[in-house]
Design an enzyme around this catalytic site. Sequence first.
Site, PDB file in Angstrom:
ATOM      1  N   HIS A  95      -2.718  39.310  64.838  1.00  0.00           N
ATOM      2  CA  HIS A  95      -2.978  39.769  63.465  1.00  0.00           C
ATOM      3  C   HIS A  95      -4.388  40.333  63.314  1.00  0.00           C
ATOM      4  CE1 HIS A  95      -4.508  35.543  62.685  1.00  0.00           C
ATOM      5  NE2 HIS A  95      -5.356  36.201  61.913  1.00  0.00           N
ATOM      6  N   ASP A 230       0.581  34.583  68.702  1.00  0.00           N
ATOM      7  CA  ASP A 230      -0.338  35.409  67.927  1.00  0.00           C
ATOM      8  C   ASP A 230      -1.546  35.832  68.774  1.00  0.00           C
ATOM      9  OD1 ASP A 230      -1.773  36.678  65.973  1.00  0.00           O
ATOM     10  OD2 ASP A 230      -1.695  35.033  64.530  1.00  0.00           O
ATOM     11  N   SER A 657      -9.990  33.316  62.918  1.00  0.00           N
ATOM     12  CA  SER A 657      -8.827  33.891  63.589  1.00  0.00           C
ATOM     13  C   SER A 657      -9.279  34.538  64.892  1.00  0.00           C
ATOM     14  CB  SER A 657      -8.164  34.948  62.699  1.00  0.00           C
ATOM     15  OG  SER A 657      -7.558  34.360  61.586  1.00  0.00           O
TER      16      SER A 657
END
Length: 722
Positions: A95, A230, A657
């Site tokens: 992402h 991810d 992230s």
Amino acid sequence: MYRNKISTNNLKQLILAICIFALSWSNVHADEGMWIPTLLEKYNMEDLQKLGFKLSAEDIFSVNHASLKDAVVLFGTGCTGEVISSEGLVLTNHHCGYASIQALSSVEHNYLKQGYWAKGRDQELSANGLKVRFLERMEDVTKKIVSGMDGLNEEVQKDTIQARIQRVVAAEAPNKFREAVVKPILYGNQYFLYVYKVYRDIRLVGAPPSSIGKFGGDTDNWVWPRHTGDFSIFRIYSKPDGSPSDYDENNIPLETKTHLKIKLGDLKPDEPTMVMGYPGTTQLYLPSQAIHMYQDISFPTRISIRDIKLSTWKHFMDNDQKVEIQYASKYAHTANGWKKWQGAILGLSRYDAIQRKKEQEKAFNQWVSQDPNKMKMYGTILSDFDSLYEDFYELDRRNIYYQEVIERGSDIFQLAKTMNNFVRDKDKGEVVDIDAIQKKVALFFKDYNADVDCAVLTKLLNYYFENLTFERKSKYFHHLENSLRKDQFKKRYYDRSFLSDKQKVLDFIANYKRSDRIRLKKDPIFHLKGELDQDYIFNYFFDYQRVNNHIQMNQKLYVKALKEMNGDRRFKVDANLTMRIAYGKVEGYSPKDGVVYEAFTTLKGVYQKSQTDIADYQAPAKLISLYKDKNYGDYANSKGEMPVAFCASNHTTGGNSGSPVLNRDGYLIGVNFDRCWDGTMSDLMFDPTYCRNIILDIRYVLFVIDKFADAPHLIEEMDIVR
């Protein structure tokens, strides 16, 4: 002395207040807090050693030799990445690379859906506009910024601080490839300088299909148990001498100062974990009034507005593949906050956050009341918060409506803003990079659909006028509302605007002359944005800024007092998108009575979810085949299972992230990518019982690269400890 006059009863009350404060605010849990790396030796190494870490402070952060900090990068504008080879290979979340992957995608080459794997360096794709930053050094510059401020009024202080910050930054001779930024911590009670080396030739090396990289989609976002692969992989390129540059076909893979070693092998509950990265924003010292505002006003308002935007986008995306690609990144970004705020509301309510804050404030008042000098300095802080927030609640609500509907509501309003800046700069006689502006516009139209955008803005404006009261409404607003009611909005605004036409916009930029300003001003979309801007700015913005400034000054004084009350104990510093260290351990949790979540998930969970009818759980056939054949290579655990993810008690937030998750030896064991929904309130308050960060197991990354993508050449490039 005054302290000798404190009665025995008052002394007991004071000790009780300080104890309550320590339990509420200080670091009772080793897993709470995001720590400044240059201060680890002073405040954190004892805790790290007790947890079992074998690293020294110099191993983690050093300015004299290569350390872990040299393998951790600020990726893009708000993520973290880690260097995993000596040739500039960078691992981050899927992402985090999503916008770049989307920009490289088309209907013919849908890398979001199909994935992409470069089989050689010549196939690595330039990610235009993407940059990574290496932190070269950080320095406490508080004295340079705030010395000699006593007696200056609020506005003079603010202007003086900004001028001093600019001087400190300018002294670092920043340029396109060297950035310097001064950031406040503790609400301006302290300032740090950060200097970065910036690399701008970044190329996509590999990304799994969205059915792996986004497996679970919105259904599983902010949720545990999780089975999302991810991750994405990029490479940093430099000039042959190692210096940064823009994209150049003669550039070579960067020879990095250091890189992370990757550890295979089983993980067990309670194993220590460390997260290094760039957490974005936390607000751990807000008063109870602010928690009420977020829980009961701000978050619900944002959620309700984004409900409209997301549902409208989804309608079009479900019926048009091109629109699905165009709006994939926008949808994901918007949905991320939308769901997080829902979890935060639940978490704050369950944690009884407002009452907990009030208990902390009671202890604070007790501490202040014992000393006349403290009463003089800090005695009105909490009562001032009462009156300030009473004025602020409605102003904040209106500001959110403006942000979510006008500033970020539609794509074409963003283009109008770009064009306004272009015309302003041209008319001032400033040098404008026409080619850069045209490229920006071309990228805008690549991911723009007028019908979609008009449908979104129509619904948002209807909602805007239905839910806000206006002291006055101009004739213009009456005409606008009439167009919305009669379903004539597209005809009167979009169809008549040259901003909806790519070629007309490009021609306007290329041939601009001063008289063209009138044409832009009369454009119906541009005019609409201007009218909405003026209504908010003239009627509410200045009041919002005034009250917010007073709140921030009071907050600064409050944090100063809290730090003084804390004494010599460690004091958590809010995140501000600068490098931080968080530590905790591998552990599951129990979100509600009778439910206990283990800390690990495996590929079996991917298979089980794929057997349902939920669209977000569609897994690639090859992945399912690898599962059924147990073809896991060297990456299975000792039970013969293929690990996918695990959760731990590290304090993380947005910006973390893509952060590397390290074991006791500083080896890479996972990639941070999310938090549990039950604990998303950790930006405001950290609950050690529920707050968990979600981590992609590095073994799953290697398995997907090796067995699914057939890209063993990337594995060979890495430094793997077995």
